[in-house]
Design a protein around this motif. Sequence first.
Motif, PDB file in Angstrom:
ATOM      1  N   LEU A   1       0.820  -1.208   0.000  1.00  0.00           N
ATOM      2  CA  LEU A   1       0.000   0.000   0.000  1.00  0.00           C
ATOM      3  C   LEU A   1       0.858   1.264   0.000  1.00  0.00           C
ATOM      4  O   LEU A   1       0.481   2.279  -0.584  1.00  0.00           O
ATOM      5  N   THR A   2       1.994   1.205   0.665  1.00  0.00           N
ATOM      6  CA  THR A   2       2.869   2.377   0.713  1.00  0.00           C
ATOM      7  C   THR A   2       3.456   2.695  -0.662  1.00  0.00           C
ATOM      8  O   THR A   2       3.741   3.854  -0.969  1.00  0.00           O
TER       9      THR A   2
ATOM     10  N   ASN B   1       1.952   2.631  -3.380  1.00  0.00           N
ATOM     11  CA  ASN B   1       0.971   3.346  -4.197  1.00  0.00           C
ATOM     12  C   ASN B   1       0.941   4.822  -3.826  1.00  0.00           C
ATOM     13  O   ASN B   1       1.493   5.241  -2.800  1.00  0.00           O
ATOM     14  N   LEU B   2       0.280   5.613  -4.632  1.00  0.00           N
ATOM     15  CA  LEU B   2       0.221   7.048  -4.407  1.00  0.00           C
ATOM     16  C   LEU B   2      -0.566   7.386  -3.147  1.00  0.00           C
ATOM     17  O   LEU B   2      -0.153   8.246  -2.350  1.00  0.00           O
TER      18      LEU B   2
ATOM     19  N   ARG C   1       1.449   6.370  -0.069  1.00  0.00           N
ATOM     20  CA  ARG C   1       2.574   7.277   0.126  1.00  0.00           C
ATOM     21  C   ARG C   1       2.120   8.610   0.716  1.00  0.00           C
ATOM     22  O   ARG C   1       2.794   9.200   1.557  1.00  0.00           O
TER      23      ARG C   1
END
Length: 257
Positions: free
Chosen positions: A95-96, A98-99, A102
Amino acid sequence: MNRDDLPPPELPAEPAPEVHSGFVARIRNYFLTGLIVAGPIAITFYLTWWFVTWVDGLVRPFVPIAYRPETYLPFGLPGSGLVVAVFALTLLGFLTANLIGRSLVDLSERLLGRIPAVRAIYRAMKQVFETLFSGKGSSFRRVGLVEFPSPGMWSIVLISQPPSEEIAESIPGKEEHISVFLPCAPNPTTGFFFYVPKSKVVEVDMSAEDAATLIMSCGVVQPGSDSQRKVAALAGMAQAAQAANAAARLPEPVKAD
């Protein structure tokens, strides 16, 4: 003097029964052999079991009762919390990347950065974890020798990064320095951290794992197949470095006109 006044003759002492030293020595050797074989295995299993149960104890309160294995089994399933932790960390990393993830991480970092007491701890821990687990840095992957604690005595150190510009400017002298960590024996997790001139560090061809083994065993276990040759090479490199340092301290000869 009559014969009756003489003391009675001493009888020869009976020979002591022979001790079966050979049998006792064999039993002792068998016991030590079994201890050498079973000791590392038992300690490894104990540390692994402790780590698994420790992770289970941390993760289990966050897992709903309906999803716990002990809800459907008559006994607990060790390692279930570790599996959940690995899955959760992997999902967090996905998940991190991805935008949206992040952006959430940046938002949480800005919130933590506004807390004075937490800000310094978080930044330090983040830098340590990024350096250790990124796979790009060279910290603690190189092993060297420094002349410590007194001249002629050499200690094994783990070579880290050069100092920052602020610290490098504060160190007296113009020589380039490097940060090293000197582990203590037999616990290599404790030791001394200091900056030392780069020319004073003798880098050796040894992995950090072999250096930790050498330190934990206090020199009893010499890593490598040919330990005597490796120790001799280390001593030769240390003597060569000492000779080079002594030559560098000598004043340059004055050229005659």
